[in-house]
Motif scaffolding. Structure first.
Motif, PDB file in Angstrom:
ATOM      1  N   PRO A  43     -11.228-115.763  -3.914  1.00  0.00           N
ATOM      2  CA  PRO A  43     -11.611-116.189  -2.556  1.00  0.00           C
ATOM      3  C   PRO A  43     -12.610-117.338  -2.581  1.00  0.00           C
ATOM      4  CG  PRO A  43     -12.473-113.988  -3.060  1.00  0.00           C
ATOM      5  CD  PRO A  43     -11.558-114.356  -4.180  1.00  0.00           C
ATOM      6  N   CYS A  50      -1.643-112.163   4.245  1.00  0.00           N
ATOM      7  CA  CYS A  50      -1.800-112.930   3.001  1.00  0.00           C
ATOM      8  C   CYS A  50      -3.154-112.576   2.388  1.00  0.00           C
ATOM      9  CB  CYS A  50      -1.676-114.425   3.267  1.00  0.00           C
ATOM     10  SG  CYS A  50      -0.119-114.879   4.052  1.00  0.00           S
ATOM     11  N   ALA A  51      -3.346-111.308   2.143  1.00  0.00           N
ATOM     12  CA  ALA A  51      -4.682-110.757   1.881  1.00  0.00           C
ATOM     13  C   ALA A  51      -5.220-111.028   0.487  1.00  0.00           C
ATOM     14  CB  ALA A  51      -4.665-109.248   2.139  1.00  0.00           C
ATOM     15  N   GLY A  52      -4.355-111.334  -0.497  1.00  0.00           N
ATOM     16  CA  GLY A  52      -4.845-111.578  -1.854  1.00  0.00           C
ATOM     17  C   GLY A  52      -5.664-110.402  -2.364  1.00  0.00           C
ATOM     18  N   GLU A  91       0.009-108.119   1.911  1.00  0.00           N
ATOM     19  CA  GLU A  91       0.105-109.059   0.780  1.00  0.00           C
ATOM     20  C   GLU A  91       1.441-108.831   0.081  1.00  0.00           C
ATOM     21  OE1 GLU A  91      -1.583-111.662  -0.862  1.00  0.00           O
ATOM     22  OE2 GLU A  91       0.157-111.478  -2.189  1.00  0.00           O
ATOM     23  N   PHE A  92       2.197-109.910  -0.175  1.00  0.00           N
ATOM     24  CA  PHE A  92       3.543-109.696  -0.720  1.00  0.00           C
ATOM     25  C   PHE A  92       3.605-109.695  -2.233  1.00  0.00           C
ATOM     26  CE2 PHE A  92       6.051-113.857  -1.518  1.00  0.00           C
ATOM     27  CZ  PHE A  92       4.954-114.456  -2.113  1.00  0.00           C
ATOM     28  N   ALA A 137       4.446-111.399   5.076  1.00  0.00           N
ATOM     29  CA  ALA A 137       3.847-111.564   6.403  1.00  0.00           C
ATOM     30  C   ALA A 137       4.919-111.433   7.486  1.00  0.00           C
ATOM     31  CB  ALA A 137       3.158-112.925   6.494  1.00  0.00           C
ATOM     32  N   ASN A 167      -5.294-116.281   5.583  1.00  0.00           N
ATOM     33  CA  ASN A 167      -5.504-117.449   4.726  1.00  0.00           C
ATOM     34  C   ASN A 167      -4.248-117.592   3.872  1.00  0.00           C
ATOM     35  OD1 ASN A 167      -6.354-119.530   3.134  1.00  0.00           O
ATOM     36  ND2 ASN A 167      -7.773-118.294   1.907  1.00  0.00           N
ATOM     37  N   GLN A 225       2.084-119.029  -5.700  1.00  0.00           N
ATOM     38  CA  GLN A 225       2.454-118.560  -4.348  1.00  0.00           C
ATOM     39  C   GLN A 225       1.239-118.413  -3.441  1.00  0.00           C
ATOM     40  OE1 GLN A 225       2.900-116.939  -7.165  1.00  0.00           O
ATOM     41  NE2 GLN A 225       2.078-114.863  -7.056  1.00  0.00           N
ATOM     42  N   ALA A 226       0.040-118.517  -4.032  1.00  0.00           N
ATOM     43  CA  ALA A 226      -1.178-118.443  -3.215  1.00  0.00           C
ATOM     44  C   ALA A 226      -1.580-119.816  -2.696  1.00  0.00           C
ATOM     45  CB  ALA A 226      -2.322-117.855  -4.044  1.00  0.00           C
ATOM     46  N   GLN A 285       5.321-118.267   9.394  1.00  0.00           N
ATOM     47  CA  GLN A 285       5.538-116.802   9.396  1.00  0.00           C
ATOM     48  C   GLN A 285       4.330-116.091   9.991  1.00  0.00           C
ATOM     49  OE1 GLN A 285       6.455-115.205   5.514  1.00  0.00           O
ATOM     50  NE2 GLN A 285       8.098-116.661   5.142  1.00  0.00           N
TER      51      GLN A 285
HETATM   52  C1  LIG Z   1      -4.726-118.591  -0.378  1.00  0.00           C
HETATM   53  S1  LIG Z   1      -4.419-116.948  -0.936  1.00  0.00           S
HETATM   54  C2  LIG Z   1      -5.564-116.096   0.097  1.00  0.00           C
HETATM   55  C3  LIG Z   1      -5.962-114.744  -0.399  1.00  0.00           C
HETATM   56  C4  LIG Z   1      -7.122-114.123   0.390  1.00  0.00           C
HETATM   57  N1  LIG Z   1      -6.813-113.961   1.791  1.00  0.00           N
HETATM   58  C5  LIG Z   1      -8.363-114.962   0.240  1.00  0.00           C
HETATM   59  O1  LIG Z   1      -8.777-115.627   1.192  1.00  0.00           O
HETATM   60  O2  LIG Z   1      -8.919-114.978  -0.860  1.00  0.00           O
HETATM   61  C6  LIG Z   1      -2.862-116.639  -0.155  1.00  0.00           C
HETATM   62  C7  LIG Z   1      -2.254-115.258  -0.447  1.00  0.00           C
HETATM   63  O3  LIG Z   1      -1.041-115.130   0.322  1.00  0.00           O
HETATM   64  C8  LIG Z   1      -0.060-114.449  -0.447  1.00  0.00           C
HETATM   65  N2  LIG Z   1       1.239-114.788   0.143  1.00  0.00           N
HETATM   66  C9  LIG Z   1       1.955-115.907  -0.034  1.00  0.00           C
HETATM   67  N3  LIG Z   1       3.062-115.871   0.723  1.00  0.00           N
HETATM   68  C10 LIG Z   1       3.036-114.696   1.408  1.00  0.00           C
HETATM   69  C11 LIG Z   1       3.884-114.095   2.378  1.00  0.00           C
HETATM   70  N4  LIG Z   1       4.994-114.685   2.778  1.00  0.00           N
HETATM   71  N5  LIG Z   1       3.530-112.905   2.873  1.00  0.00           N
HETATM   72  C12 LIG Z   1       2.393-112.286   2.476  1.00  0.00           C
HETATM   73  N6  LIG Z   1       1.536-112.798   1.551  1.00  0.00           N
HETATM   74  C13 LIG Z   1       1.866-113.999   1.042  1.00  0.00           C
HETATM   75  C14 LIG Z   1      -0.303-114.948  -1.853  1.00  0.00           C
HETATM   76  O4  LIG Z   1       0.256-114.077  -2.811  1.00  0.00           O
HETATM   77  C15 LIG Z   1      -1.826-115.006  -1.891  1.00  0.00           C
HETATM   78  O5  LIG Z   1      -2.365-113.791  -2.333  1.00  0.00           O
END
Ligand SMILES: C[S@@+](CC[C@H](N)C(=O)[O-])C[C@H]1O[C@@H](n2cnc3c(N)ncnc32)[C@H](O)[C@@H]1O
Length: 289
Positions: free
Chosen positions: A94, A121-123, A144-145, A175, A194, A215-216, A229
């Motif tokens: 984060p 997109c909780a990471g 989170e996927f 999401a 995020n 993917q993040a 999404q």
């Molecule tokens: C930028 S990171 C943010 C993580 C956390 N929210 C933070 O702020 O530290 C984006 C996250 O979204 C997840 N992600 C990407 N595409 C997604 C989707 N379609 N649905 C759910 N999560 C997704 C990634 O795996 C990643 O963990």
């Protein structure tokens, strides 16, 4: 030859690290030293003489950090909004910027008792867990996927609950399935997100392009695949008057607010800057339509 002290190595490390400021470089060097020596950064003694093994280990960590490996992947932990979270390779570390997203979300539910909140997109779970920490009356769902990231979120959720925070629910899935996963339809007071938002071909520092999970960071040709999404999912999750706060970075300071307005689902749309004045996140209030 004079023995190598921790102070010598910290000075050397601060020169090697390319932090944005000398103070940040020094702080990162101290965190890496704390990792090697098993002391907290506050307990570091600059006069301490290091054996050869500790010197090699600290130089190795500093070298990897200088290459762009995220600090959290080297120390195994990250601070976010007053919480210590477990992180590591495979999960996004984060960023302090996202605390502004959290702050905007918290403000939006200031007058709401027992708010229902979804972190998309909780990471590692950073945003949702920080919300639950600061608002113990909130019911928080994190979506989170990625299985590796979801695992970190579950570990952090268990740790925070053991420390006395209100438990949050982690859902593993996309999401776009957030409504089905959480069982919430038109019932959430706040959606925070995020998502990845960099265009696939964007040039980014190695820390993001090589070491954080792909993917993040990257979100399709225009960077907005997951943001779209999120907007659609939030429209389904939120009650009328509920708020979406979505981080999108400086590239999308015009496109994401336009996306929210043109969807017809959001009013009172605004884009807010980070500490340096660059567009960081947008928010909107769910309309009744
Ligand atoms: C930028 S990171 C943010 C993580 C956390 N929210 C933070 O702020 O530290 C984006 C996250 O979204 C997840 N992600 C990407 N595409 C997604 C989707 N379609 N649905 C759910 N999560 C997704 C990634 O795996 C990643 O963990």
């Amino acid at each position: 030859m004079r023995p190598t002290t921790l102070g010598d190595l910290l000075d050397e490390a601060a020169l090697t690290l390319r932090g944005t400021t000398p103070a940040e470089a020094r702080q990162e060097a101290e965190e890496l030293a704390a990792r090697v020596l098993g002391d907290g950064p506050a307990g570091l003694d600059r006069e301490r003489v290091l054996d050869g093994r500790a010197v090699r280990r600290l130089r190795d960590l500093v070298g990897r950090r200088a290459e762009g490996v995220p600090l959290g992947h080297l120390t195994g932990q990250a601070a976010f909004a007053g919480l210590e979270l477990v992180v590591g390779p495979g999960v996004f570390v984060p960023r302090v910027h996202s605390e502004l997203v959290l702050a905007a979300g918290r403000e939006s539910v200031d007058g709401v008792a027992g708010p229902t909140v979804v972190d998309l997109c909780a990471g590692s779970g950073a945003i949702g867990l920080a919300l639950a920490h600061h608002r113990p009356d909130a019911r928080v769902h994190a979506v989170e996927f990625d299985p590796v990231a979801a695992d970190f979120a579950r570990r952090n959720a268990a740790r925070r609950a053991a420390l006395g925070d209100t438990a949050i629910t982690v859902h593993e899935g996309g999401a776009d399935r957030a409504g089905a996963l959480t069982g919430l339809a038109g019932a959430a007071d706040l959606v925070l997100a995020n998502p990845p938002f960099m265009p696939d071909t964007a040039e980014v520092p190695d820390e993001f392009g090589r070491y954080q999970p792909r993917q993040a960071v990257f979100g399709g040709a225009d960077g907005l695949r997951v943001v779209r999404q999120v907007v659609e999912a939030a429209a389904g999750l939120l009650r009328p008057g509920g708020v979406l706060v979505v981080e999108h970075g400086h590239l999308h300071g015009a496109t994401v607010p336009a996306l929210l307005r043109e969807s017809g689902w959001f009013a009172e749309v605004s884009c807010r800057p980070d500490h340096e004045g660059w567009p960081l996140y947008s928010s909107g209030v769910r309309t009744t339509s």
